[in-house]
Motif scaffolding. Structure first.
Motif, PDB file in Angstrom:
ATOM      1  N   LEU A  24       0.863  -1.255   0.003  1.00 25.34           N
ATOM      2  CA  LEU A  24      -0.173   0.067   0.013  1.00 25.34           C
ATOM      3  C   LEU A  24       0.996   1.400   0.063  1.00 25.34           C
ATOM      4  O   LEU A  24       0.113   2.408  -0.354  1.00 25.34           O
ATOM      5  CB  LEU A  24      -0.984   0.064   1.194  1.00 25.34           C
ATOM      6  N   GLN A  25       2.110   1.078   0.234  1.00 25.98           N
ATOM      7  CA  GLN A  25       2.853   2.496   0.234  1.00 25.98           C
ATOM      8  C   GLN A  25       2.943   3.100  -0.926  1.00 25.98           C
ATOM      9  O   GLN A  25       2.901   2.269  -2.089  1.00 25.98           O
ATOM     10  CB  GLN A  25       4.144   2.119   0.754  1.00 25.98           C
ATOM     11  N   LYS A  26       3.482   4.265  -1.196  1.00 26.17           N
ATOM     12  CA  LYS A  26       3.400   4.774  -2.583  1.00 26.17           C
ATOM     13  C   LYS A  26       4.575   4.505  -3.190  1.00 26.17           C
ATOM     14  O   LYS A  26       4.385   4.104  -4.604  1.00 26.17           O
ATOM     15  CB  LYS A  26       3.539   6.581  -2.433  1.00 26.17           C
ATOM     16  N   ASP A  27       5.573   4.383  -2.910  1.00 28.40           N
ATOM     17  CA  ASP A  27       6.948   3.845  -3.669  1.00 28.40           C
ATOM     18  C   ASP A  27       7.339   2.190  -2.912  1.00 28.40           C
ATOM     19  O   ASP A  27       7.724   2.443  -1.902  1.00 28.40           O
ATOM     20  CB  ASP A  27       8.023   4.636  -3.411  1.00 28.40           C
ATOM     21  N   ILE A  28       7.020   1.101  -3.741  1.00 34.25           N
ATOM     22  CA  ILE A  28       7.280  -0.010  -3.267  1.00 34.25           C
ATOM     23  C   ILE A  28       8.964  -0.324  -3.473  1.00 34.25           C
ATOM     24  O   ILE A  28       9.231   0.015  -4.690  1.00 34.25           O
ATOM     25  CB  ILE A  28       6.385  -1.054  -4.060  1.00 34.25           C
ATOM     26  N   LYS A  29       9.639  -0.793  -2.486  1.00 36.54           N
ATOM     27  CA  LYS A  29      10.857  -0.973  -2.822  1.00 36.54           C
ATOM     28  C   LYS A  29      11.178  -2.423  -2.165  1.00 36.54           C
ATOM     29  O   LYS A  29      10.991  -2.448  -1.029  1.00 36.54           O
ATOM     30  CB  LYS A  29      11.796   0.213  -2.223  1.00 36.54           C
ATOM     31  N   ILE A  30      11.888  -3.117  -3.145  1.00 38.98           N
ATOM     32  CA  ILE A  30      12.232  -4.760  -2.368  1.00 38.98           C
ATOM     33  C   ILE A  30      13.665  -4.455  -2.202  1.00 38.98           C
ATOM     34  O   ILE A  30      14.439  -5.303  -3.126  1.00 38.98           O
ATOM     35  CB  ILE A  30      11.873  -5.530  -3.646  1.00 38.98           C
ATOM     36  N   SER A  31      13.950  -3.888  -1.090  1.00 37.51           N
ATOM     37  CA  SER A  31      15.263  -3.474  -0.811  1.00 37.51           C
ATOM     38  C   SER A  31      15.273  -2.669   0.637  1.00 37.51           C
ATOM     39  O   SER A  31      14.035  -2.463   1.098  1.00 37.51           O
ATOM     40  CB  SER A  31      16.272  -2.806  -1.781  1.00 37.51           C
ATOM     41  N   GLY A  32      16.245  -2.415   1.156  1.00 34.69           N
ATOM     42  CA  GLY A  32      16.372  -1.544   2.447  1.00 34.69           C
ATOM     43  C   GLY A  32      15.990  -2.414   3.347  1.00 34.69           C
ATOM     44  O   GLY A  32      16.600  -3.403   3.903  1.00 34.69           O
ATOM     45  N   ASP A  33      14.862  -2.186   3.948  1.00 31.46           N
ATOM     46  CA  ASP A  33      14.372  -2.902   5.160  1.00 31.46           C
ATOM     47  C   ASP A  33      13.637  -4.287   4.723  1.00 31.46           C
ATOM     48  O   ASP A  33      13.473  -5.081   5.609  1.00 31.46           O
ATOM     49  CB  ASP A  33      13.166  -2.144   5.649  1.00 31.46           C
ATOM     50  N   ILE A  34      13.478  -4.411   3.462  1.00 28.86           N
ATOM     51  CA  ILE A  34      12.928  -5.801   3.004  1.00 28.86           C
ATOM     52  C   ILE A  34      14.082  -6.445   2.255  1.00 28.86           C
ATOM     53  O   ILE A  34      14.916  -5.903   1.592  1.00 28.86           O
ATOM     54  CB  ILE A  34      12.062  -5.343   1.639  1.00 28.86           C
TER      55      ILE A  34
END
Length: 232
Positions: free
Chosen positions: A134-144
């Motif tokens: 649901l977040q505006k910018d999905i990132k499969i990195s960082g905290d993920i």
């Protein structure tokens, strides 16, 4: 028939783990609970890195979605209904009768209504796994952290498993995409959540429609015990 809230929203740890619960058939809990080291981006193959980037680009391009869903819990029990998504911040799971439970994210909170108990539970979207979608910018990195990237069914299916980088034992989320082997085009088809106890909830989508108009009113929480909707 036993019923467990959508994998996007397991009732058991409602405020902390909105199960984006909402994949893998009926795998045994013992298999699901086994932790594994997350793969760092630099350790992924070039093909895997490209697949992760393609999935990220596709999810960020996804603004609205409407589909039928089938939810399978850890015991193999199934429930079906309608799923609506409007990014960022909004989604709705409406179960078919006789189940009267529903889950709705209104842009700020995720609300789960338990019809049998006639009770509502809520949690900020940011404190739930649903925030990934649901977040505006999905990132499969960082905290993920990316735990696994694989192609199945002769390249027709892409499955990416992720977890929280700082807490890999808190469970994981596997997202499956139908994939055109020739063009590489992706389409969200199902996802599975494994919670910290190793319990699995899988959501499979059908009749998926994207890029459609969805009114914001569909994502307001409405208390069935009241005569008027409550807006958040």
């Amino acid at each position: 028939m036993p019923h467990r809230p959508s994998a996007l929203f397991p009732a058991a740890c409602l405020c902390l783990t909105l199960g984006l619960g909402l994949i893998a058939g009926l795998a045994a809990p013992a298999l699901a609970a086994k932790p594994q080291a997350a793969a760092q981006p630099s350790s992924l193959t070039a093909e895997a890195r490209a697949d992760v980037q393609a999935a990220e680009d596709y999810l960020n391009s996804l603004r609205t979605l409407k589909a039928r869903f089938v939810q399978t819990d850890n015991g193999g029990h199934q429930s079906a209904g309608n799923f609506l998504l409007k990014r960022p911040g909004r989604m709705r799971f409406e179960y078919d009768k006789p189940v009267n439970d529903f889950i709705v994210a209104d842009g700020t909170f995720v609300h789960y209504y338990d019809a049998r108990m006639q009770q509502q539970s809520s949690a900020p979207i940011s404190r739930t796994l649903a925030n990934f979608f649901l977040q505006k910018d999905i990132k499969i990195s960082g905290d993920i952290a990316v735990d696994d990237v694989r192609r199945e069914n002769d390249g027709h299916l892409l499955v990416i498993t992720v977890s929280q980088a700082k807490d890999p034992l808190s469970g994981n989320l596997s997202i499956a995409f139908d994939r055109d082997p020739k063009t590489g085009a992706l389409s969200l088809s199902r996802w599975r959540v494994v919670d910290p106890q190793g319990l699995i909830t899988e959501i499979t989508l059908a009749d998926v429609k994207t890029g459609i108009s969805l009114d914001n009113g569909l994502f307001h929480y409405y208390d069935p015990q009241r005569t008027k909707p409550r807006y958040n």
